[in-house]
Design a protein around this motif. Structure first.
Motif, PDB file in Angstrom:
ATOM      1  N   PHE A  51      52.037  34.362  38.226  1.00  0.00           N
ATOM      2  CA  PHE A  51      50.414  34.045  38.541  1.00  0.00           C
ATOM      3  C   PHE A  51      50.589  33.034  39.964  1.00  0.00           C
ATOM      4  N   LEU A  88      43.381  31.686  42.117  1.00  0.00           N
ATOM      5  CA  LEU A  88      44.317  32.216  41.229  1.00  0.00           C
ATOM      6  C   LEU A  88      44.715  33.603  41.020  1.00  0.00           C
ATOM      7  N   ARG A 138      42.874  38.719  41.266  1.00  0.00           N
ATOM      8  CA  ARG A 138      42.071  37.462  41.736  1.00  0.00           C
ATOM      9  C   ARG A 138      40.259  36.851  41.815  1.00  0.00           C
ATOM     10  N   MET A 140      46.916  36.698  39.930  1.00  0.00           N
ATOM     11  CA  MET A 140      47.288  37.157  38.797  1.00  0.00           C
ATOM     12  C   MET A 140      47.674  38.677  39.023  1.00  0.00           C
ATOM     13  N   TYR A 191      52.442  25.536  36.659  1.00  0.00           N
ATOM     14  CA  TYR A 191      51.633  25.771  36.097  1.00  0.00           C
ATOM     15  C   TYR A 191      52.510  25.944  34.323  1.00  0.00           C
ATOM     16  N   SER A 215      46.746  43.477  38.397  1.00  0.00           N
ATOM     17  CA  SER A 215      46.294  42.414  38.765  1.00  0.00           C
ATOM     18  C   SER A 215      45.223  42.049  39.191  1.00  0.00           C
ATOM     19  N   ASP A 240      47.084  38.494  28.209  1.00  0.00           N
ATOM     20  CA  ASP A 240      46.278  37.434  29.403  1.00  0.00           C
ATOM     21  C   ASP A 240      45.010  37.558  28.903  1.00  0.00           C
ATOM     22  N   VAL A 250      52.896  31.967  32.760  1.00  0.00           N
ATOM     23  CA  VAL A 250      52.083  32.899  33.684  1.00  0.00           C
ATOM     24  C   VAL A 250      53.150  32.219  34.651  1.00  0.00           C
TER      25      VAL A 250
END
Length: 114
Positions: A66, A79, A19, A81, A58, A17, A88, A62
């Protein structure tokens, strides 16, 4: 002039992940949305997600992974993720859309290793 400053990109393993954050230097008249686009090597720039005062949007690729959120009092958009995939990998650009023009950030690199 409005300046968009992005942060939070980096290198992460697949499944991980990240952000992203983006702060606009000031509020603007005619605000419509803030959001994120991305551009992978050799590909066209594409929309990732946008957020307005009462809606989010979106890309199909995603959805479910996301999440976009915003703090409009601070002119900031985020965001989150999750479940990142190698596809990605891209430069992610923050965008601010108004009634009259669009503003773009400089971009932040996101690299997902498989």
């Amino acid at each position: 002039q409005v300046r968009l400053v992005e942060s939070g990109g980096g290198l992460v393993q697949a499944g991980g992940s990240l952000r992203l954050s983006c702060a606009a230097s000031r509020s603007v008249l005619g605000f419509k949305t803030m959001g994120w686009h991305r551009q992978a090597p050799g590909k066209e720039r594409e929309l990732v997600a946008t957020i307005g005062t009462d809606s989010t949007n979106y890309a199909e690729s995603v959805k479910g992974r996301f999440t976009i959120s915003g703090d409009f009092a601070k002119n900031t958009v985020y965001l989150q993720m999750n479940s990142l995939k190698a596809e990605d990998t891209a430069v992610y650009y923050c965008t601010l859309n108004t009634m009259w023009r669009d503003y773009w950030g400089q971009g932040t690199q996101v690299t997902v290793s498989s």
